[in-house]
Design a protein around this motif. Structure first.
Motif, mmCIF file in Angstrom:
data_model
loop_
_atom_site.group_PDB
_atom_site.id
_atom_site.type_symbol
_atom_site.label_atom_id
_atom_site.label_comp_id
_atom_site.label_asym_id
_atom_site.label_seq_id
_atom_site.Cartn_x
_atom_site.Cartn_y
_atom_site.Cartn_z
ATOM 1 N N GLU B 54 0.627 -1.218 0.091
ATOM 2 C CA GLU B 54 0.028 0.439 0.124
ATOM 3 C C GLU B 54 0.988 1.452 -0.235
ATOM 4 O O GLU B 54 0.668 2.193 -0.311
ATOM 5 N N ASP B 55 1.498 1.015 1.259
ATOM 6 C CA ASP B 55 2.964 2.425 0.936
ATOM 7 C C ASP B 55 3.485 2.670 -1.032
ATOM 8 O O ASP B 55 3.006 3.612 -1.016
ATOM 9 N N LEU B 56 3.472 1.164 -1.220
ATOM 10 C CA LEU B 56 4.358 2.328 -2.799
ATOM 11 C C LEU B 56 3.511 2.311 -3.323
ATOM 12 O O LEU B 56 3.355 3.432 -4.196
ATOM 13 N N VAL B 57 2.511 2.062 -3.486
ATOM 14 C CA VAL B 57 1.352 2.323 -4.373
ATOM 15 C C VAL B 57 0.814 3.972 -4.082
ATOM 16 O O VAL B 57 0.527 4.088 -5.600
ATOM 17 N N VAL B 58 0.655 3.979 -3.033
ATOM 18 C CA VAL B 58 -0.244 5.125 -2.904
ATOM 19 C C VAL B 58 1.526 5.863 -3.368
ATOM 20 O O VAL B 58 0.546 6.974 -3.894
ATOM 21 N N GLU B 59 2.171 6.400 -2.983
ATOM 22 C CA GLU B 59 3.541 6.984 -3.587
ATOM 23 C C GLU B 59 3.389 6.709 -4.991
ATOM 24 O O GLU B 59 3.928 8.130 -5.309
ATOM 25 N N ILE B 60 3.324 6.101 -5.236
ATOM 26 C CA ILE B 60 4.416 5.538 -7.313
ATOM 27 C C ILE B 60 2.924 5.900 -7.670
ATOM 28 O O ILE B 60 2.679 6.854 -8.995
ATOM 29 N N THR B 61 1.646 5.679 -7.760
ATOM 30 C CA THR B 61 0.401 5.914 -8.849
ATOM 31 C C THR B 61 0.539 7.260 -8.857
ATOM 32 O O THR B 61 0.273 7.574 -10.581
ATOM 33 N N PRO B 62 0.345 8.256 -8.190
ATOM 34 C CA PRO B 62 0.246 9.466 -9.209
ATOM 35 C C PRO B 62 1.768 9.886 -10.044
ATOM 36 O O PRO B 62 0.943 10.297 -10.667
ATOM 37 N N LYS B 63 3.100 9.401 -9.021
ATOM 38 C CA LYS B 63 3.652 10.182 -10.001
ATOM 39 C C LYS B 63 3.915 9.517 -11.087
ATOM 40 O O LYS B 63 4.556 9.741 -12.753
ATOM 41 N N GLY B 64 3.134 7.869 -11.119
ATOM 42 C CA GLY B 64 3.511 7.114 -12.582
ATOM 43 C C GLY B 64 2.670 7.882 -13.667
ATOM 44 O O GLY B 64 3.211 7.856 -14.710
#
Lengths: 401, 89
Positions: B54-64
Protein backbone atom coordinates in the motif's frame (compact mmCIF):
# COMPACT_ATOMS: atom_id res chain seq x y z
CA UNK A 1 -19.23 -8.98 -28.69
CA UNK A 2 -22.87 -8.71 -29.38
CA UNK A 3 -23.67 -7.20 -26.05
CA UNK A 4 -20.81 -4.76 -26.33
CA UNK A 5 -22.04 -3.69 -29.67
CA UNK A 6 -25.43 -3.10 -28.34
CA UNK A 7 -24.21 -1.03 -25.46
CA UNK A 8 -21.74 1.03 -27.38
CA UNK A 9 -23.94 1.94 -30.20
CA UNK A 10 -26.00 4.10 -28.02
CA UNK A 11 -23.15 6.32 -26.95
CA UNK A 12 -22.31 9.60 -28.50
CA UNK A 13 -18.90 10.99 -29.13
CA UNK A 14 -18.24 12.74 -25.86
CA UNK A 15 -19.08 9.68 -23.96
CA UNK A 16 -16.95 7.65 -26.22
CA UNK A 17 -14.12 10.00 -25.55
CA UNK A 18 -14.69 9.81 -21.84
CA UNK A 19 -14.73 6.09 -22.13
CA UNK A 20 -11.49 6.16 -23.98
CA UNK A 21 -9.91 8.27 -21.29
CA UNK A 22 -11.17 5.91 -18.67
CA UNK A 23 -9.72 3.01 -20.44
CA UNK A 24 -6.44 4.79 -20.78
CA UNK A 25 -6.14 5.69 -17.15
CA UNK A 26 -7.10 2.18 -16.23
CA UNK A 27 -4.29 0.88 -18.30
CA UNK A 28 -1.76 3.22 -16.80
CA UNK A 29 -2.83 2.42 -13.28
CA UNK A 30 -2.60 -1.20 -14.07
CA UNK A 31 0.95 -0.73 -15.21
CA UNK A 32 1.84 1.17 -12.07
CA UNK A 33 0.31 -1.45 -9.88
CA UNK A 34 2.22 -4.10 -11.70
CA UNK A 35 5.41 -2.27 -11.01
CA UNK A 36 4.58 -1.83 -7.37
CA UNK A 37 3.92 -5.48 -6.90
CA UNK A 38 7.15 -6.36 -8.54
CA UNK A 39 9.16 -3.97 -6.47
CA UNK A 40 7.51 -5.01 -3.30
CA UNK A 41 8.18 -8.62 -3.95
CA UNK A 42 11.77 -7.84 -4.75
CA UNK A 43 12.14 -5.98 -1.53
CA UNK A 44 10.65 -8.73 0.53
CA UNK A 45 12.63 -11.42 -1.25
CA UNK A 46 15.73 -9.43 -0.80
CA UNK A 47 16.87 -8.97 -4.35
CA UNK A 48 15.75 -5.45 -4.94
CA UNK A 49 19.04 -3.74 -4.30
CA UNK A 50 21.23 -6.37 -5.92
CA UNK A 51 22.17 -4.33 -8.90
CA UNK A 52 23.54 -1.56 -6.77
CA UNK A 53 26.99 -1.89 -5.42
CA UNK A 54 28.58 0.34 -2.89
CA UNK A 55 30.26 3.49 -3.93
CA UNK A 56 33.78 2.21 -3.63
CA UNK A 57 33.27 -0.64 -5.99
CA UNK A 58 31.45 1.62 -8.35
CA UNK A 59 34.53 3.79 -8.51
CA UNK A 60 36.82 0.86 -9.04
CA UNK A 61 34.97 -0.28 -12.07
CA UNK A 62 34.27 3.02 -13.60
CA UNK A 63 34.76 3.23 -17.32
CA UNK A 64 38.18 4.49 -18.19
CA UNK A 65 38.46 6.98 -20.96
CA UNK A 66 42.14 7.64 -21.33
CA UNK A 67 44.12 7.32 -24.51
CA UNK A 68 46.31 4.27 -24.92
CA UNK A 69 44.24 2.29 -22.51
CA UNK A 70 41.05 0.31 -22.92
CA UNK A 71 37.93 0.89 -20.92
CA UNK A 72 39.15 -1.35 -18.18
CA UNK A 73 42.34 0.59 -17.90
CA UNK A 74 44.54 -2.08 -19.41
CA UNK A 75 47.28 -1.34 -21.86
CA UNK A 76 46.99 -3.06 -25.21
CA UNK A 77 50.47 -4.30 -25.91
CA UNK A 78 51.32 -5.13 -22.41
CA UNK A 79 52.03 -8.78 -22.92
CA UNK A 80 53.70 -8.57 -26.24
CA UNK A 81 57.10 -7.86 -24.93
CA UNK A 82 56.96 -10.39 -22.21
CA UNK A 83 58.88 -13.55 -22.61
CA UNK A 84 57.89 -17.01 -21.58
CA UNK A 85 60.04 -19.99 -20.95
CA UNK A 86 59.14 -22.98 -23.06
CA UNK A 87 58.62 -26.01 -20.84
CA UNK A 88 59.87 -28.30 -23.53
CA UNK A 89 63.09 -26.79 -24.68
CA UNK A 90 63.57 -24.30 -21.87
CA UNK A 91 64.17 -21.42 -24.14
CA UNK A 92 62.85 -17.97 -23.59
CA UNK A 93 60.32 -17.16 -26.26
CA UNK A 94 58.46 -13.97 -26.99
CA UNK A 95 54.86 -14.18 -25.93
CA UNK A 96 53.38 -13.58 -29.33
CA UNK A 97 55.53 -16.28 -30.84
CA UNK A 98 54.95 -18.70 -28.06
CA UNK A 99 52.05 -20.64 -29.45
CA UNK A 100 53.61 -21.41 -32.82
CA UNK A 101 56.85 -22.26 -31.15
CA UNK A 102 55.11 -24.68 -28.85
CA UNK A 103 53.43 -26.29 -31.78
CA UNK A 104 56.74 -26.97 -33.43
CA UNK A 105 58.48 -27.80 -30.26
CA UNK A 106 56.03 -30.40 -29.09
CA UNK A 107 55.52 -31.78 -32.54
CA UNK A 108 51.78 -31.41 -32.47
CA UNK A 109 50.96 -28.81 -35.02
CA UNK A 110 50.19 -29.24 -38.63
CA UNK A 111 53.56 -28.31 -39.99
CA UNK A 112 55.57 -29.52 -37.13
CA UNK A 113 57.40 -32.37 -38.88
CA UNK A 114 56.12 -34.69 -36.26
CA UNK A 115 56.06 -37.42 -38.84
CA UNK A 116 59.68 -36.89 -39.56
CA UNK A 117 60.49 -37.09 -35.92
CA UNK A 118 58.43 -40.16 -35.50
CA UNK A 119 60.13 -41.76 -38.39
CA UNK A 120 63.46 -41.10 -36.85
CA UNK A 121 62.27 -42.41 -33.56
CA UNK A 122 60.84 -45.54 -35.03
CA UNK A 123 63.86 -46.15 -37.13
CA UNK A 124 65.81 -46.16 -33.93
CA UNK A 125 63.45 -48.41 -32.14
CA UNK A 126 61.95 -50.43 -34.93
CA UNK A 127 58.83 -50.38 -32.96
CA UNK A 128 55.41 -50.62 -34.34
CA UNK A 129 52.99 -48.56 -32.39
CA UNK A 130 49.35 -48.37 -33.16
CA UNK A 131 49.42 -44.67 -32.46
CA UNK A 132 51.67 -44.15 -35.38
CA UNK A 133 49.03 -45.59 -37.60
CA UNK A 134 46.53 -43.23 -36.15
CA UNK A 135 48.82 -40.32 -36.52
CA UNK A 136 49.43 -41.24 -40.06
CA UNK A 137 45.79 -41.11 -40.53
CA UNK A 138 45.89 -37.73 -38.92
CA UNK A 139 48.37 -36.69 -41.49
CA UNK A 140 46.27 -38.23 -44.10
CA UNK A 141 43.26 -36.42 -42.80
CA UNK A 142 45.21 -33.24 -42.64
CA UNK A 143 45.73 -33.51 -46.31
CA UNK A 144 42.04 -33.99 -46.92
CA UNK A 145 42.35 -37.53 -48.06
CA UNK A 146 40.09 -39.69 -46.11
CA UNK A 147 40.50 -42.93 -47.89
CA UNK A 148 43.51 -43.81 -45.90
CA UNK A 149 41.43 -44.08 -42.79
CA UNK A 150 39.40 -46.84 -44.29
CA UNK A 151 42.37 -49.05 -44.67
CA UNK A 152 43.35 -48.56 -41.14
CA UNK A 153 41.47 -51.39 -39.62
CA UNK A 154 42.85 -53.96 -41.95
CA UNK A 155 46.39 -55.11 -42.21
CA UNK A 156 48.67 -53.27 -39.95
CA UNK A 157 52.19 -54.07 -40.72
CA UNK A 158 55.43 -52.65 -39.69
CA UNK A 159 55.82 -51.31 -43.15
CA UNK A 160 52.79 -49.16 -43.41
CA UNK A 161 53.63 -46.24 -41.19
CA UNK A 162 57.14 -46.12 -42.33
CA UNK A 163 56.29 -46.12 -45.93
CA UNK A 164 53.68 -43.53 -45.43
CA UNK A 165 56.07 -41.41 -43.53
CA UNK A 166 58.69 -41.72 -46.13
CA UNK A 167 56.58 -40.47 -48.91
CA UNK A 168 54.99 -37.69 -47.00
CA UNK A 169 58.31 -36.14 -46.59
CA UNK A 170 59.30 -36.79 -50.14
CA UNK A 171 56.58 -35.55 -52.39
CA UNK A 172 54.12 -32.74 -52.57
CA UNK A 173 51.23 -35.00 -53.45
CA UNK A 174 51.89 -36.78 -50.27
CA UNK A 175 48.38 -37.87 -49.58
CA UNK A 176 48.08 -39.82 -52.73
CA UNK A 177 51.27 -41.52 -52.09
CA UNK A 178 50.10 -42.37 -48.63
CA UNK A 179 47.37 -44.37 -50.11
CA UNK A 180 49.50 -46.05 -52.61
CA UNK A 181 52.22 -47.01 -50.34
CA UNK A 182 49.98 -48.29 -47.71
CA UNK A 183 48.97 -50.84 -50.25
CA UNK A 184 52.38 -51.46 -51.56
CA UNK A 185 53.62 -51.69 -48.06
CA UNK A 186 51.24 -54.46 -47.27
CA UNK A 187 52.14 -56.20 -50.41
CA UNK A 188 55.83 -55.95 -50.06
CA UNK A 189 55.66 -57.05 -46.49
CA UNK A 190 56.00 -60.63 -47.35
CA UNK A 191 58.91 -60.07 -49.61
CA UNK A 192 61.51 -58.32 -47.62
CA UNK A 193 62.91 -59.17 -44.33
CA UNK A 194 63.75 -55.62 -43.72
CA UNK A 195 61.14 -53.76 -45.68
CA UNK A 196 61.32 -50.56 -43.79
CA UNK A 197 64.92 -50.08 -44.29
CA UNK A 198 64.63 -51.36 -47.77
CA UNK A 199 62.29 -48.71 -48.85
CA UNK A 200 63.50 -45.99 -46.68
CA UNK A 201 67.20 -46.05 -46.79
CA UNK A 202 68.12 -47.24 -50.18
CA UNK A 203 66.12 -44.62 -51.85
CA UNK A 204 68.27 -42.09 -50.19
CA UNK A 205 71.83 -43.11 -50.08
CA UNK A 206 73.68 -46.25 -50.85
CA UNK A 207 76.60 -45.13 -48.82
CA UNK A 208 74.83 -45.72 -45.59
CA UNK A 209 74.31 -49.37 -46.19
CA UNK A 210 76.66 -52.15 -45.37
CA UNK A 211 77.75 -54.69 -47.95
CA UNK A 212 75.31 -57.33 -46.78
CA UNK A 213 72.44 -54.96 -47.02
CA UNK A 214 73.60 -53.79 -50.38
CA UNK A 215 73.78 -57.31 -51.59
CA UNK A 216 70.33 -58.15 -50.42
CA UNK A 217 68.99 -55.00 -51.89
CA UNK A 218 70.68 -55.51 -55.17
CA UNK A 219 69.15 -58.92 -55.51
CA UNK A 220 65.72 -57.39 -55.46
CA UNK A 221 66.15 -53.94 -56.87
CA UNK A 222 67.48 -52.49 -60.02
CA UNK A 223 69.90 -50.47 -57.97
CA UNK A 224 71.30 -48.31 -60.68
CA UNK A 225 72.59 -45.13 -59.21
CA UNK A 226 71.09 -42.05 -60.65
CA UNK A 227 73.55 -39.41 -61.63
CA UNK A 228 71.33 -36.62 -60.58
CA UNK A 229 70.46 -37.75 -57.14
CA UNK A 230 73.12 -40.29 -56.36
CA UNK A 231 70.41 -42.64 -55.27
CA UNK A 232 69.84 -46.22 -56.10
CA UNK A 233 67.02 -47.02 -58.40
CA UNK A 234 64.39 -48.77 -56.36
CA UNK A 235 62.54 -50.30 -59.20
CA UNK A 236 62.51 -53.94 -59.97
CA UNK A 237 65.27 -55.89 -61.63
CA UNK A 238 63.54 -55.44 -64.89
CA UNK A 239 62.98 -51.76 -64.63
CA UNK A 240 62.82 -50.20 -68.04
CA UNK A 241 64.75 -47.16 -67.13
CA UNK A 242 68.05 -48.90 -66.81
CA UNK A 243 69.79 -51.52 -68.79
CA UNK A 244 71.27 -54.70 -67.45
CA UNK A 245 74.66 -53.33 -68.15
CA UNK A 246 74.01 -50.49 -65.82
CA UNK A 247 72.85 -52.83 -63.18
CA UNK A 248 75.93 -54.93 -63.57
CA UNK A 249 78.11 -51.89 -63.36
CA UNK A 250 76.49 -50.79 -60.18
CA UNK A 251 76.93 -54.15 -58.62
CA UNK A 252 80.56 -54.17 -59.52
CA UNK A 253 80.92 -50.76 -58.14
CA UNK A 254 79.21 -51.46 -54.88
CA UNK A 255 80.09 -55.00 -54.12
CA UNK A 256 83.28 -55.65 -55.92
CA UNK A 257 83.99 -57.61 -59.10
CA UNK A 258 82.91 -60.90 -57.65
CA UNK A 259 79.37 -59.78 -57.29
CA UNK A 260 78.82 -58.78 -60.83
CA UNK A 261 76.28 -61.40 -61.73
CA UNK A 262 72.77 -60.22 -61.78
CA UNK A 263 70.68 -62.39 -59.58
CA UNK A 264 67.87 -64.21 -61.19
CA UNK A 265 64.64 -62.42 -60.96
CA UNK A 266 62.91 -65.73 -60.61
CA UNK A 267 63.88 -66.20 -57.05
CA UNK A 268 62.29 -63.11 -55.87
CA UNK A 269 59.40 -62.86 -58.15
CA UNK A 270 56.12 -63.90 -56.66
CA UNK A 271 52.71 -62.64 -57.01
CA UNK A 272 53.12 -60.34 -54.13
CA UNK A 273 56.46 -59.15 -55.31
CA UNK A 274 55.12 -57.96 -58.53
CA UNK A 275 52.77 -55.67 -56.84
CA UNK A 276 55.52 -54.62 -54.56
CA UNK A 277 57.69 -53.73 -57.46
CA UNK A 278 54.81 -51.88 -58.92
CA UNK A 279 54.87 -49.90 -55.79
CA UNK A 280 58.52 -49.33 -56.29
CA UNK A 281 57.79 -48.19 -59.77
CA UNK A 282 55.70 -45.55 -58.24
CA UNK A 283 58.28 -44.74 -55.68
CA UNK A 284 60.88 -44.24 -58.28
CA UNK A 285 58.51 -42.20 -60.31
CA UNK A 286 58.21 -40.08 -57.30
CA UNK A 287 61.87 -39.45 -57.30
CA UNK A 288 61.97 -38.86 -60.96
CA UNK A 289 59.29 -36.32 -60.80
CA UNK A 290 61.72 -34.21 -58.93
CA UNK A 291 64.78 -35.04 -60.97
CA UNK A 292 65.03 -34.38 -64.61
CA UNK A 293 64.50 -36.18 -67.81
CA UNK A 294 64.89 -39.86 -67.83
CA UNK A 295 63.20 -40.74 -70.99
CA UNK A 296 61.08 -43.80 -70.74
CA UNK A 297 62.33 -46.75 -72.70
CA UNK A 298 60.26 -48.86 -74.89
CA UNK A 299 58.28 -50.97 -72.54
CA UNK A 300 54.58 -51.21 -72.76
CA UNK A 301 54.07 -49.66 -69.41
CA UNK A 302 56.22 -46.70 -70.11
CA UNK A 303 54.57 -46.01 -73.38
CA UNK A 304 51.73 -44.68 -71.42
CA UNK A 305 52.56 -41.40 -69.86
CA UNK A 306 53.90 -41.37 -66.39
CA UNK A 307 50.67 -40.01 -65.22
CA UNK A 308 48.49 -42.72 -66.51
CA UNK A 309 50.89 -45.35 -65.36
CA UNK A 310 50.82 -43.88 -61.96
CA UNK A 311 47.12 -43.66 -61.97
CA UNK A 312 46.75 -47.10 -63.26
CA UNK A 313 48.82 -48.64 -60.58
CA UNK A 314 47.02 -46.52 -58.09
CA UNK A 315 43.73 -47.88 -59.17
CA UNK A 316 45.34 -51.23 -59.32
CA UNK A 317 45.88 -51.21 -55.66
CA UNK A 318 42.49 -49.91 -54.93
CA UNK A 319 40.90 -52.58 -56.96
CA UNK A 320 43.13 -55.07 -55.33
CA UNK A 321 41.74 -53.94 -52.06
CA UNK A 322 38.22 -54.24 -53.23
CA UNK A 323 38.77 -57.63 -54.71
CA UNK A 324 41.06 -58.56 -51.91
CA UNK A 325 41.61 -62.06 -52.95
CA UNK A 326 43.45 -62.22 -56.18
CA UNK A 327 46.51 -60.09 -56.49
CA UNK A 328 46.74 -60.80 -60.16
CA UNK A 329 43.49 -59.11 -60.83
CA UNK A 330 45.24 -55.96 -60.02
CA UNK A 331 47.63 -56.59 -62.82
CA UNK A 332 44.90 -57.16 -65.25
CA UNK A 333 43.17 -54.10 -64.09
CA UNK A 334 46.23 -51.98 -64.21
CA UNK A 335 45.75 -51.27 -67.81
CA UNK A 336 42.25 -50.06 -67.40
CA UNK A 337 43.07 -46.50 -66.96
CA UNK A 338 45.54 -46.20 -69.75
CA UNK A 339 42.79 -45.19 -72.02
CA UNK A 340 41.78 -42.33 -69.82
CA UNK A 341 42.54 -38.96 -71.14
CA UNK A 342 44.65 -36.52 -69.25
CA UNK A 343 43.07 -35.34 -66.16
CA UNK A 344 44.42 -33.40 -63.26
CA UNK A 345 46.43 -35.81 -61.31
CA UNK A 346 45.21 -35.32 -57.83
CA UNK A 347 41.51 -35.06 -58.10
CA UNK A 348 40.92 -37.59 -60.71
CA UNK A 349 42.94 -40.09 -58.88
CA UNK A 350 40.83 -39.70 -55.87
CA UNK A 351 37.64 -39.94 -57.79
CA UNK A 352 38.88 -42.89 -59.71
CA UNK A 353 40.01 -44.49 -56.58
CA UNK A 354 36.74 -43.89 -54.91
CA UNK A 355 34.87 -45.15 -57.87
CA UNK A 356 36.86 -48.27 -57.82
CA UNK A 357 36.32 -48.95 -54.26
CA UNK A 358 32.71 -48.15 -54.58
CA UNK A 359 32.32 -50.96 -57.01
CA UNK A 360 32.61 -48.75 -59.99
CA UNK A 361 35.80 -50.55 -60.74
CA UNK A 362 33.68 -52.89 -62.72
CA UNK A 363 32.56 -50.15 -65.00
CA UNK A 364 35.91 -48.64 -65.59
CA UNK A 365 37.60 -51.96 -65.75
CA UNK A 366 35.47 -53.52 -68.37
CA UNK A 367 35.70 -50.43 -70.50
CA UNK A 368 39.40 -50.42 -70.69
CA UNK A 369 39.88 -54.09 -70.25
CA UNK A 370 39.96 -55.17 -73.77
CA UNK A 371 42.08 -52.36 -75.04
CA UNK A 372 44.66 -52.90 -72.45
CA UNK A 373 45.07 -56.57 -72.97
CA UNK A 374 48.05 -56.09 -75.19
CA UNK A 375 49.75 -53.81 -72.81
CA UNK A 376 49.04 -56.21 -70.04
CA UNK A 377 50.45 -59.07 -71.94
CA UNK A 378 53.43 -56.99 -72.78
CA UNK A 379 53.87 -56.19 -69.15
CA UNK A 380 53.54 -59.68 -67.97
CA UNK A 381 55.84 -61.02 -70.60
CA UNK A 382 58.62 -59.00 -69.25
CA UNK A 383 58.64 -61.05 -66.14
CA UNK A 384 60.48 -64.30 -66.38
CA UNK A 385 57.88 -66.04 -64.39
CA UNK A 386 54.49 -65.44 -65.83
CA UNK A 387 52.35 -63.81 -63.36
CA UNK A 388 49.78 -66.34 -63.65
CA UNK A 389 48.30 -66.63 -67.04
CA UNK A 390 46.81 -63.35 -67.95
CA UNK A 391 43.70 -64.66 -69.66
CA UNK A 392 42.23 -66.22 -66.56
CA UNK A 393 42.62 -63.05 -64.64
CA UNK A 394 40.32 -60.94 -66.75
CA UNK A 395 37.83 -63.73 -66.83
CA UNK A 396 37.78 -63.81 -63.10
CA UNK A 397 37.36 -60.16 -63.19
CA UNK A 398 34.48 -60.48 -65.55
CA UNK A 399 32.89 -62.86 -63.18
CA UNK A 400 33.17 -60.30 -60.54
CA UNK A 401 31.54 -57.82 -62.81
CA UNK B 1 -24.58 0.60 -17.39
CA UNK B 2 -21.26 2.07 -16.49
CA UNK B 3 -20.04 -1.11 -14.94
CA UNK B 4 -21.18 -2.92 -17.92
CA UNK B 5 -18.98 -0.73 -20.03
CA UNK B 6 -16.12 -1.22 -17.67
CA UNK B 7 -16.42 -4.94 -17.94
CA UNK B 8 -16.60 -4.69 -21.60
CA UNK B 9 -13.59 -2.56 -22.03
CA UNK B 10 -11.71 -4.84 -19.76
CA UNK B 11 -12.50 -7.51 -22.22
CA UNK B 12 -11.44 -5.22 -25.02
CA UNK B 13 -8.18 -4.66 -23.45
CA UNK B 14 -7.46 -8.28 -22.97
CA UNK B 15 -8.51 -9.17 -26.40
CA UNK B 16 -6.54 -6.55 -28.18
CA UNK B 17 -3.39 -6.68 -26.15
CA UNK B 18 -3.51 -3.06 -25.14
CA UNK B 19 -2.07 -3.83 -21.80
CA UNK B 20 0.95 -5.48 -23.23
CA UNK B 21 1.39 -2.71 -25.67
CA UNK B 22 1.39 -0.10 -22.99
CA UNK B 23 3.82 -1.95 -20.85
CA UNK B 24 6.20 -2.41 -23.67
CA UNK B 25 6.04 1.23 -24.57
CA UNK B 26 6.57 2.40 -21.06
CA UNK B 27 9.57 0.20 -20.57
CA UNK B 28 11.00 1.33 -23.80
CA UNK B 29 10.74 4.99 -22.99
CA UNK B 30 12.31 4.65 -19.59
CA UNK B 31 9.24 5.31 -17.58
CA UNK B 32 9.66 2.15 -15.69
CA UNK B 33 13.23 2.82 -14.63
CA UNK B 34 12.33 6.28 -13.48
CA UNK B 35 9.55 4.95 -11.39
CA UNK B 36 11.72 2.25 -10.00
CA UNK B 37 14.26 4.80 -8.87
CA UNK B 38 11.46 6.60 -7.16
CA UNK B 39 10.52 3.36 -5.48
CA UNK B 40 14.02 3.05 -4.13
CA UNK B 41 13.77 6.41 -2.57
CA UNK B 42 10.50 5.54 -0.97
CA UNK B 43 11.85 2.30 0.35
CA UNK B 44 14.91 3.89 1.78
CA UNK B 45 12.69 6.41 3.39
CA UNK B 46 10.30 3.96 4.87
CA UNK B 47 12.85 1.36 5.76
CA UNK B 48 13.42 -1.86 3.89
CA UNK B 49 11.78 -4.11 6.36
CA UNK B 50 8.53 -2.39 6.80
CA UNK B 51 7.49 -1.22 3.45
CA UNK B 52 4.11 -2.50 2.33
CA UNK B 53 2.38 -2.70 -0.94
CA UNK B 54 0.00 0.00 0.00
CA UNK B 55 2.81 2.35 0.80
CA UNK B 56 4.30 1.86 -2.53
CA UNK B 57 1.03 2.15 -4.35
CA UNK B 58 0.12 5.33 -2.68
CA UNK B 59 3.46 6.91 -3.41
CA UNK B 60 4.01 5.65 -6.83
CA UNK B 61 0.80 5.62 -8.71
CA UNK B 62 0.22 9.32 -8.94
CA UNK B 63 3.79 9.92 -9.95
CA UNK B 64 3.50 7.19 -12.47
CA UNK B 65 0.50 8.69 -14.05
CA UNK B 66 2.26 11.95 -14.44
CA UNK B 67 5.44 10.53 -15.80
CA UNK B 68 3.90 8.86 -18.79
CA UNK B 69 5.32 10.63 -21.81
CA UNK B 70 2.92 12.42 -24.05
CA UNK B 71 3.66 10.43 -27.13
CA UNK B 72 2.81 7.23 -25.41
CA UNK B 73 -0.37 8.68 -24.05
CA UNK B 74 -1.51 9.94 -27.40
CA UNK B 75 -0.82 6.76 -29.18
CA UNK B 76 -2.65 4.74 -26.66
CA UNK B 77 -5.67 6.96 -26.76
CA UNK B 78 -5.73 6.65 -30.50
CA UNK B 79 -5.74 2.96 -30.34
CA UNK B 80 -8.47 2.90 -27.77
CA UNK B 81 -10.67 5.14 -29.83
CA UNK B 82 -10.08 3.00 -32.85
CA UNK B 83 -11.12 -0.12 -31.04
CA UNK B 84 -14.13 1.55 -29.64
CA UNK B 85 -15.09 2.80 -33.06
CA UNK B 86 -14.76 -0.67 -34.44
CA UNK B 87 -17.13 -2.03 -31.96
CA UNK B 88 -19.53 0.82 -31.78
CA UNK B 89 -21.39 -0.17 -34.90
Amino acid sequence: MKMEDMSLSGLDNTKLEALAQDIYSDLVEDACLGLCFEVHRAVKQGYFFLDDTDQESMKDFEIVDQPGVDIFGQVYNQWKNKECVCPNCNRSIAASRFAPHLEKCLGMGRNSSRIANRRIASSNNMNNKSESDQEDNDDVNDNDWSYGSEKKGENKTSVNPCLNVFFVTLAEQAHLYHMLFSFSGELSNSVNADPYKYNYNTGINYETLGPDELRSLLTTQCGVISEHTKKMCTRSQRCPQHTDEQRRAVRVFLLGPSASSLPDADTMVESDCYDASDGQVLMSRLQWDGSSDISPSDSASSKASKRTEFRSTFCTFIQWRSVSSHPLLSISLSGTNNSDSKKPKKKKKTSLGLNSTGGGGGGSGSGGGSSSQTSLVGLSNRKKKPKLPVPPAPSIYDNLN
Amino acid sequence: FYWHCVQQHARFIERFGLKELLRAKLTECGWRDQLKAHCKDVIKEKGLEHVTVEDLVVEITPKGRVLVPDSVKKELLQRIRAFLAQHAT
